[in-house]
Design a protein around this motif. Structure first.
Motif, PDB file in Angstrom:
ATOM      1  N   ASP A 306      -2.327 -14.796  -3.614  1.00  0.00           N
ATOM      2  CA  ASP A 306      -3.629 -14.279  -3.180  1.00  0.00           C
ATOM      3  C   ASP A 306      -3.600 -12.813  -2.788  1.00  0.00           C
ATOM      4  O   ASP A 306      -4.592 -12.088  -2.978  1.00  0.00           O
ATOM      5  CB  ASP A 306      -4.106 -15.050  -1.932  1.00  0.00           C
ATOM      6  CG  ASP A 306      -4.702 -16.402  -2.252  1.00  0.00           C
ATOM      7  OD1 ASP A 306      -4.152 -17.397  -1.750  1.00  0.00           O
ATOM      8  OD2 ASP A 306      -5.714 -16.461  -2.959  1.00  0.00           O
ATOM      9  N   ASP A 307      -2.491 -12.369  -2.175  1.00  0.00           N
ATOM     10  CA  ASP A 307      -2.502 -11.082  -1.482  1.00  0.00           C
ATOM     11  C   ASP A 307      -1.278 -10.241  -1.807  1.00  0.00           C
ATOM     12  O   ASP A 307      -0.210 -10.749  -2.138  1.00  0.00           O
ATOM     13  CB  ASP A 307      -2.569 -11.308   0.037  1.00  0.00           C
ATOM     14  CG  ASP A 307      -1.421 -12.188   0.533  1.00  0.00           C
ATOM     15  OD1 ASP A 307      -0.353 -11.653   0.877  1.00  0.00           O
ATOM     16  OD2 ASP A 307      -1.590 -13.425   0.578  1.00  0.00           O
ATOM     17  N   ALA A 308      -1.477  -8.921  -1.714  1.00  0.00           N
ATOM     18  CA  ALA A 308      -0.389  -7.956  -1.899  1.00  0.00           C
ATOM     19  C   ALA A 308      -0.660  -6.758  -0.988  1.00  0.00           C
ATOM     20  O   ALA A 308      -1.788  -6.565  -0.520  1.00  0.00           O
ATOM     21  CB  ALA A 308      -0.298  -7.520  -3.359  1.00  0.00           C
ATOM     22  N   LEU A 309       0.371  -5.977  -0.726  1.00  0.00           N
ATOM     23  CA  LEU A 309       0.270  -4.861   0.213  1.00  0.00           C
ATOM     24  C   LEU A 309       0.797  -3.577  -0.404  1.00  0.00           C
ATOM     25  O   LEU A 309       1.644  -3.599  -1.301  1.00  0.00           O
ATOM     26  CB  LEU A 309       1.095  -5.148   1.478  1.00  0.00           C
ATOM     27  CG  LEU A 309       0.728  -6.359   2.329  1.00  0.00           C
ATOM     28  CD1 LEU A 309       1.777  -6.558   3.422  1.00  0.00           C
ATOM     29  CD2 LEU A 309      -0.652  -6.193   2.940  1.00  0.00           C
ATOM     30  N   HIS A 310       0.292  -2.457   0.104  1.00  0.00           N
ATOM     31  CA  HIS A 310       0.958  -1.181  -0.127  1.00  0.00           C
ATOM     32  C   HIS A 310       0.938  -0.396   1.178  1.00  0.00           C
ATOM     33  O   HIS A 310       0.096  -0.637   2.062  1.00  0.00           O
ATOM     34  CB  HIS A 310       0.293  -0.377  -1.259  1.00  0.00           C
ATOM     35  CG  HIS A 310      -0.840   0.501  -0.812  1.00  0.00           C
ATOM     36  ND1 HIS A 310      -2.171   0.166  -0.986  1.00  0.00           N
ATOM     37  CD2 HIS A 310      -0.854   1.730  -0.194  1.00  0.00           C
ATOM     38  CE1 HIS A 310      -2.939   1.129  -0.504  1.00  0.00           C
ATOM     39  NE2 HIS A 310      -2.180   2.095  -0.015  1.00  0.00           N
ATOM     40  N   ILE A 311       1.872   0.533   1.312  1.00  0.00           N
ATOM     41  CA  ILE A 311       1.900   1.418   2.472  1.00  0.00           C
ATOM     42  C   ILE A 311       2.401   2.782   2.026  1.00  0.00           C
ATOM     43  O   ILE A 311       3.270   2.888   1.151  1.00  0.00           O
ATOM     44  CB  ILE A 311       2.791   0.857   3.605  1.00  0.00           C
ATOM     45  CG1 ILE A 311       2.720   1.757   4.848  1.00  0.00           C
ATOM     46  CG2 ILE A 311       4.230   0.662   3.146  1.00  0.00           C
ATOM     47  CD1 ILE A 311       3.395   1.170   6.072  1.00  0.00           C
ATOM     48  N   ARG A 312       1.808   3.821   2.592  1.00  0.00           N
ATOM     49  CA  ARG A 312       2.332   5.160   2.354  1.00  0.00           C
ATOM     50  C   ARG A 312       2.086   6.007   3.605  1.00  0.00           C
ATOM     51  O   ARG A 312       1.077   5.858   4.280  1.00  0.00           O
ATOM     52  CB  ARG A 312       1.697   5.811   1.129  1.00  0.00           C
ATOM     53  CG  ARG A 312       0.189   5.926   1.136  1.00  0.00           C
ATOM     54  CD  ARG A 312      -0.292   6.586  -0.137  1.00  0.00           C
ATOM     55  NE  ARG A 312      -1.761   6.606  -0.231  1.00  0.00           N
ATOM     56  CZ  ARG A 312      -2.421   7.134  -1.253  1.00  0.00           C
ATOM     57  NH1 ARG A 312      -1.757   7.674  -2.270  1.00  0.00           N
ATOM     58  NH2 ARG A 312      -3.746   7.113  -1.278  1.00  0.00           N
TER      59      ARG A 312
END
Length: 774
Positions: A306-312
């Protein structure tokens, strides 16, 4: 024309609510909106043929019958008066409608019921049972006093919500051991669930004449007339041999209304053909995150991602975090064949051995699932956070991602552990992590560490502000080649689980704020109401025994009290206290914002003002509704003219299915635990008393998150004294023939028990014996 009960409702003599019979057929309650406590229904006749979850109309009995102390639900012996009535001869049962005075069940008067156009039967007037006039003081008590529980009776079934499907074993009246029916002999169904009635089974072509012993059957209740002890039903199908895992799981599905059928051809043909190519128009109007390092973290066996993440990290030292959720609403459009099916199912059901999906597999596992290595349609919540996890900015947008990796919780935990202790031996693939372009393994490790650091800060602030840890321990089973459990342990929640939890909570909360600010009367939200009894008497008693004071006036106060207790109480006591506090809570539920004042939207356990479900649209239909609302809110659409009644009805259905899911999944887990005991038992476990009342007590064994109720009829004793919730004091107690002497049972008393499998019951059950009180 208006029916009698509608007129009584207008006059304040009748009330509409939801009928609840969660444990025993003999013990029932009705939840009335606005009442501080459920109304107690004391007899089977006063329940008047209502089934669990039906919407019913009730009248209240005289004030002198109301309960004035807080008492736990009465546990009734399994051999009830209904079983005694089975010795009635066949001629008397011929019409099925057994007269009350001949049944031996009860002496209370008949109670009438109105279902649709059915004619009502006059209620026999008798002291304490007729509809009473309620004073203003009575109504104030009903609305405000949590220590007073009214007594009532069902006078009408407004909506038959329960499907009236009952699973159980067939037997011949007067001869339970027989495996055949003779001519003119009557069949009965003994339900597997204790909260359902026995059923008189019609001997038609669907009912077997022989070979039924040891098998489970599903029966549909077709008729239950006023004054009848039992309903009449027809056999629908034989589910298989009792105590078989698949048979028992199928029985759970029938019992809790879980649709296992294949998706219709209309559903499948309405979906895009494979391989699916995202239309160019979607690239033009969506936010493009494909150049960022986006990845998912899930259980290793997950297919519906269902879900995924990114970070910067931003130039000013803040962080941008994207929570990307599968855009199910792109494929599931309103009133389409697949939408109609999903609305009825409302959610996916997760059993130990399989998943019964809300959506066809082509959606769950392919079109919607955020698998790596390809472009995927998403709905994104993007947050700007400080290094301390404080929210600075946010926006929401339909989007496209290109995930670089499907990671498991174990993989990410290994990465976090390696960074903390780089000198320790480690697997340089971290359990087989495969990273696709545009990501690198080093980049994913860095991102995981940054996400975890933010999650730790956010979690710390949540609990400092009064959030409660309401985790419900779950069992994890490892299955052999035959699908039987070969090992069992508590499912361990690690930092990587908490990481995902924090960002899902953030997204759900902020989406709730956004849609409710744009649509204050149409938002789909989730509420966790305040506890009905904020005194927590048993918990308070435990605290006082340790020289502490428990404050249950708010979530913040409870959180602080538990934090203080951690400093002086042993871990095993804290785990039981956590269970005790959690069990005192009401259940969370979905609602439309127009149904409640904004002050009543609050999620008590999370201690936040706005909450919804946005992050799991593949497996929960309310999330699909929230996605549609979010898109309209982003577009600043005007939906003020839309009627909310349909959504209100739908969310009530979702709430019922959510409860059914929880119960079915818990019973499925219990089934596997019993199967484990059959092969590896008995087990000797250390338990702690965490609840007691005038009819028994309940223990909790932390090693397997195992609970068991002991009721007084199971014991031998000369005398017993009780102060509800405080102690049970036995004189010359004997347990399973073994003398235990004089025993005083109090909360947190340690108990050693022996747990084995009772294979004679269906569904399979545990057999628990007390070895020693400590």
């Amino acid at each position: 024309p208006q029916t009698k009960w509608e007129a009584m409702e207008r006059e304040g003599k009748a009330f509409v609510g939801v009928f609840k019979a969660p444990r025993s057929y003999k013990e029932a309650y009705v939840t009335i909106p606005g009442f501080a406590r459920d109304v107690h229904i004391s007899t089977t006749l006063f329940r008047n043929r209502a089934f669990h979850n039906d919407e019913v109309v009730i009248t209240l009995l005289e004030r002198k019958t109301w309960r004035t102390t807080v008492t736990a639900p009465e546990i009734v012996e399994e051999v009830t008066e209904e079983l005694k009535a089975l010795d009635i001869s066949p001629p008397e049962l011929e019409t099925v409608d057994v007269p009350v005075e001949d049944s031996g069940v009860a002496e209370e008067p008949e109670v009438d019921v109105e279902v649709e156009a059915a004619k009502s039967t006059p209620v026999k007037a008798e002291t304490g049972t007729e509809a009473v006039e309620l004073s203003e003081e009575d109504m104030r008590v009903l609305r405000e006093d949590e220590n007073v529980q009214a007594e009532g009776k069902v006078v009408a079934i407004k909506t038959e919500v329960n499907n009236r499907l009952i699973v159980g074993r067939l037997y011949r009246i007067g001869d339970r051991e027989s495996d055949s029916f003779g001519k003119d002999m009557w069949a009965m169904l003994q339900p597997c669930a204790s909260h359902l009635p026995l059923v008189n089974v019609v001997r038609d072509n669907s009912c077997p004449n022989s070979g039924f012993k040891g098998k489970l059957y599903s029966v549909k209740v077709k008729k239950w007339t006023a004054g009848s002890v039992f309903p009449r039903g027809n056999v629908l199908q034989c589910l298989g041999t009792a105590n078989d895992i698949e048979t028992e799981t199928n029985a759970l599905c029938v019992q809790y209304g879980i649709d296992q059928s294949d998706f219709s051809a209309q559903c499948i043909t309405s979906l895009p053909a494979l391989p699916f190519t995202i239309p160019e128009s979607e690239y033009q109007k969506r936010k493009d995150f494909r150049d960022l390092r986006v990845f998912s973290i899930d259980p290793p066996s997950a297919r519906d991602v269902d879900d995924a993440l990114h970070i910067r990290r931003l130039d000013n030292g803040n962080f941008e975090v994207g929570v990307h959720i599968a855009d199910v609403s792109y494929f599931v459009t309103p009133n389409s064949p697949i939408d109609d099916t999903a609305r009825m199912r409302t959610r996916s059901f997760y059993f130990i051995q399989n998943v019964i999906p809300m959506l066809p597999r082509v959606l769950c596992d392919d079109l919607c699932s955020l698998l790596p290595g390809g472009d995927r349609l998403t709905f994104s919540a993007v947050f700007t956070l400080t290094s301390e996890g404080e929210l600075v900015d946010e926006y929401f947008s339909r989007s496209i991602i290109h995930s670089c990796g499907k990671l498991s919780y174990s993989m990410v935990q290994q990465m976090l552990d390696h960074v903390k202790n780089p000198e320790a031996p480690y697997d340089n693939t971290f359990g087989g992590a495969v990273i696709h372009s545009p990501g690198t393994l080093e980049g994913v490790i860095t991102d995981s560490v940054m996400l975890n650091a933010l999650a730790i800060c956010m979690r710390s602030k949540r609990f400092a502000s009064g959030a409660l840890a309401l985790d419900n321990p779950k069992l994890y089973f490892k299955l052999d080649d035959q699908g039987l459990p070969e090992s069992v342990s508590l499912y361990e929640l690690t930092e990587s689980h908490r990481l995902i939890e924090e960002f899902m909570l953030l997204a759900n909360s902020r989406v709730a704020h956004f849609i409710s600010s744009n649509f204050p009367s149409h938002a789909v939200l989730r509420c966790h109401p305040n506890p009905r009894d904020t005194s927590f008497p048993t918990v308070s008693k435990v605290f006082s025994d340790f020289g502490l004071q428990f404050d249950g006036t708010s979530a913040t106060a409870i959180s602080r009290s538990l934090e203080v207790a951690k400093q002086v109480m042993p871990p095993e006591v804290m785990s039981v206290l956590q269970i005790m506090v959690t069990r005192s809570m009401q259940r969370a539920f979905y609602f439309v914002s127009c149904e409640r004042e904004e002050s009543a939207w609050r999620h008590y356990g999370l201690n936040i003002t706005h909450y919804t479900h946005f992050t799991s649209p593949i497996r929960r239909y309310p999330d699909v509704l929230v996605h549609r609302l979010l898109e309209l809110a982003v577009q600043r659409a005007d939906i003020s003219s839309q009627n909310q009644n349909e959504t209100i009805v739908l969310l009530n259905h979702c709430n019922s299915c959510h409860d059914a899911s929880r119960k079915a999944q818990d019973l499925n887990s219990k089934l596997y635990f019993v199967k484990y005991l059959e092969k590896h038992g008995p087990l000797t476990l250390e338990g702690v008393v965490f609840d007691l009342w005038d009819k028994g007590f309940q223990i909790y064994c932390a090693e397997y998150a195992f609970e068991w109720r002991f009721i007084l009829p199971n014991f031998e004793y000369e005398d017993v004294q009780c102060e509800n919730g405080v102690f049970l004091k036995f004189k010359n107690l004997r347990c399973d023939g073994q003398p235990k002497g004089d025993v005083k049972i109090v909360p947190l008393l340690r108990v050693t028990v022996s747990v084995s499998a009772d294979e004679k019951r269906s569904p399979p059950e545990c057999a628990v014996k007390i070895v020693e009180f400590h």
